[in-house]
Design an enzyme around this catalytic site. Structure first.
Site, PDB file in Angstrom:
ATOM      1  N   GLU A 112     -70.024 -25.975  -1.023  1.00 38.74           N
ATOM      2  CA  GLU A 112     -71.221 -25.161  -0.784  1.00 38.74           C
ATOM      3  C   GLU A 112     -72.027 -24.989  -2.071  1.00 38.74           C
ATOM      4  O   GLU A 112     -71.628 -24.261  -2.975  1.00 38.74           O
ATOM      5  CB  GLU A 112     -70.827 -23.790  -0.217  1.00 38.74           C
ATOM      6  N   GLU A 153     -72.158 -14.702   1.192  1.00 42.50           N
ATOM      7  CA  GLU A 153     -72.295 -16.166   1.155  1.00 42.50           C
ATOM      8  C   GLU A 153     -71.060 -16.838   1.744  1.00 42.50           C
ATOM      9  O   GLU A 153     -71.168 -17.837   2.457  1.00 42.50           O
ATOM     10  CB  GLU A 153     -72.530 -16.661  -0.268  1.00 42.50           C
ATOM     11  N   GLU A 189     -71.597 -21.252   9.243  1.00 48.11           N
ATOM     12  CA  GLU A 189     -72.199 -22.587   9.281  1.00 48.11           C
ATOM     13  C   GLU A 189     -71.154 -23.662   9.564  1.00 48.11           C
ATOM     14  O   GLU A 189     -71.404 -24.576  10.359  1.00 48.11           O
ATOM     15  CB  GLU A 189     -72.929 -22.880   7.969  1.00 48.11           C
TER      16      GLU A 189
END
Length: 122
Positions: free
Chosen positions: A32, A73, A80
């Protein structure tokens, strides 16, 4: 069907959970880009917070706002990844889930800016 790891209890469960958490941090850092950028931001901001001549409560607010960005996050990245695991096809609900996760990160970044602004600018 429940996970076969759910049956573990006591210190074994805590030990396993600790290692799963480390695996998650490594995966987020490896895969990420946004998480890596926010870790870099944390590396810059945390020493500033720790060594600034401010009260303990103000330090806690600064540090908490930095960690909140990282936490949100991580959750956004998990959402996601889950959406992508289900399907890579474009779908309005998948887009909504990803957009909402992104909005949560944006709000925590705005919170970070406001907290730091209030502490250092009064």
């Amino acid at each position: 069907m429940e996970s076969p790891f759910k049956g573990k209890t006591g210190l074994k469960r805590i030990w396993n959970a600790f290692h799963y958490s480390l695996d998650g941090l490594r995966a987020a850092y490896k895969h990420e880009d946004a998480f890596r950028q926010e870790v870099l931001l944390a590396i810059v901001l945390l020493p500033i917070a720790l060594f600034s001549p401010i009260s303990g409560v103000e330090k806690a607010l600064l540090i908490g706002s930095v960690f909140l960005v990282l936490i949100v996050e991580l959750v956004n990245s998990a959402v996601e990844a889950t959406v992508d695991r289900i399907s890579l096809e474009s779908h309005k609900l998948a887009k909504r889930a990803k957009d909402i996760g992104s909005a949560a990160v944006l709000i925590t970044l705005l919170n970070l800016a406001l907290v730091w602004g209030f502490v250092f600018l009064g």
